[in-house]
Design a protein around this motif. Structure first.
Motif, mmCIF file in Angstrom:
data_model
loop_
_atom_site.group_PDB
_atom_site.id
_atom_site.type_symbol
_atom_site.label_atom_id
_atom_site.label_comp_id
_atom_site.label_asym_id
_atom_site.label_seq_id
_atom_site.Cartn_x
_atom_site.Cartn_y
_atom_site.Cartn_z
ATOM 1 N N THR A 1 0.831 -1.207 0.000
ATOM 2 C CA THR A 1 0.000 0.000 0.000
ATOM 3 C C THR A 1 0.863 1.253 0.000
ATOM 4 N N SER B 1 2.341 1.760 -3.455
ATOM 5 C CA SER B 1 1.374 2.105 -4.503
ATOM 6 C C SER B 1 0.830 3.522 -4.356
ATOM 7 N N ARG B 2 0.860 4.060 -3.148
ATOM 8 C CA ARG B 2 0.254 5.366 -2.907
ATOM 9 C C ARG B 2 0.872 6.486 -3.751
ATOM 10 N N LEU C 1 -7.105 3.200 -4.182
ATOM 11 C CA LEU C 1 -6.119 2.370 -3.491
ATOM 12 C C LEU C 1 -6.729 1.101 -2.881
ATOM 13 N N PRO C 2 -7.868 1.181 -2.168
ATOM 14 C CA PRO C 2 -8.457 -0.065 -1.640
ATOM 15 C C PRO C 2 -8.806 -1.061 -2.744
ATOM 16 N N MET D 1 -5.604 -2.683 -4.049
ATOM 17 C CA MET D 1 -5.074 -3.670 -3.115
ATOM 18 C C MET D 1 -5.926 -4.937 -3.094
ATOM 19 N N SER E 1 -3.349 -3.494 4.749
ATOM 20 C CA SER E 1 -3.592 -2.379 3.836
ATOM 21 C C SER E 1 -4.559 -1.376 4.442
ATOM 22 N N ASN F 1 -2.858 0.921 6.942
ATOM 23 C CA ASN F 1 -2.115 2.015 6.323
ATOM 24 C C ASN F 1 -3.049 3.075 5.757
ATOM 25 N N VAL F 2 -4.126 2.648 5.098
ATOM 26 C CA VAL F 2 -5.067 3.605 4.509
ATOM 27 C C VAL F 2 -5.778 4.403 5.594
#
Length: 264
Positions: A73, A76-77, A89-90, A93, A172, A175-176
């Motif tokens: 995550t 990729s951000r 993003l979700p 993932m 994930s 982190n989000v």
């Protein structure tokens, strides 16, 4: 025999040994399919092996899956931020973990941990003649030692793969949520919004194939180990390396087939 002739002889011998190993492996796998569906099934031993493979691998799978979810995550951000698509993003993932990371990471961990354990155990039994003693005692060592372990890996690794995917998504989310304060419900709704039945089916298929590969390769190398303790170590090393190589090869083949089905 001169030096050139000796080299040609050694090279020819290695080629013959290579193809002989492929043939023996094919016969070994074919024998498994012949005996896997006939009695006796040794259900107690299968359950015991599932416990050894599954439950004892949970701590490592949990830690690895959670860390992979966080790291992937984070990596990729920045790319999504450049396009103003952090909200995706979700979903990214969910697709990445369900399609590839969950089964692949779980299988690679089990190839190292479980595969080496099976190969070393059977190799030690082989060089100490315990397998020969089982044959004398009217116990089929192939059915009791090999079939049960291959069944256990083929059952346990798909379950561990699903668990690893769930833990990876949890990492994930952690982190989000720290970056955007997203709720758990919103995260999982977005994560599963683009996951289709084909994705879940392909993920489960890969896990079963990977589990069978780890089990059959590890049992084969251990069952035919020789030359004492050094042979056991060599067989264990070969089992892990060959299992990982075949896992990547099978991943490539299955992905190509699934993509062909998806766009057909």
């Amino acid at each position: 025999m001169n030096r050139v002739g000796a080299r040609k002889y050694l090279f020819s011998k290695k080629i013959d040994s290579y193809f002989e190993g492929i043939y023996k492996g094919y016969q070994f796998a074919l024998r498994f399919f012949k005996e896997a569906f006939t009695s006796p099934f040794h259900l107690r031993e299968i359950i015991n092996q599932c416990f050894e493979i599954g439950l004892r691998s949970l701590p490592l799978i949990t830690m690895t899956g959670f860390i992979i979810g966080i790291v992937f995550t984070k990596q990729s951000r920045p790319s999504l931020e450049n396009f103003g698509a952090v909200s995706w993003l979700p979903s990214l993932m969910g697709i990445a973990i369900a399609r590839a990371l969950g089964p692949l990471v779980t299988s690679l961990i089990c190839a190292g941990k479980v595969g080496s354990s099976i190969s070393a155990e059977l190799g030690s039994m082989k060089v100490t003649e315990q397998i020969d003693a089982m044959e004398v005692s009217a116990i089929d060592p192939f059915k009791y030692l090999v079939v049960t372990r291959v069944w256990a890996t083929s059952i346990s690794i798909p379950v561990l793969s699903f668990y690893c995917s769930c833990v990876g998504l949890l990492g994930s989310y952690y982190n989000v949520s720290t970056e955007e304060a997203t709720s758990l419900q919103v995260f999982y709704t977005n994560a599963f919004s683009n996951i289709s039945f084909l994705d879940l089916f392909s993920s489960m298929t890969k896990s079963i194939v990977f589990g069978f590969t780890i089990g059959i390769i590890s049992c084969y190398k251990g069952f035919f180990a020789s030359n004492g303790t050094s042979g056991v170590g060599k067989a264990t090393n070969q089992a892990v390396i060959l299992s990982m190589f075949l896992i990547f090869l099978e991943e490539l083949i299955i992905v190509q087939i699934v993509n062909w089905i998806r766009y057909f």
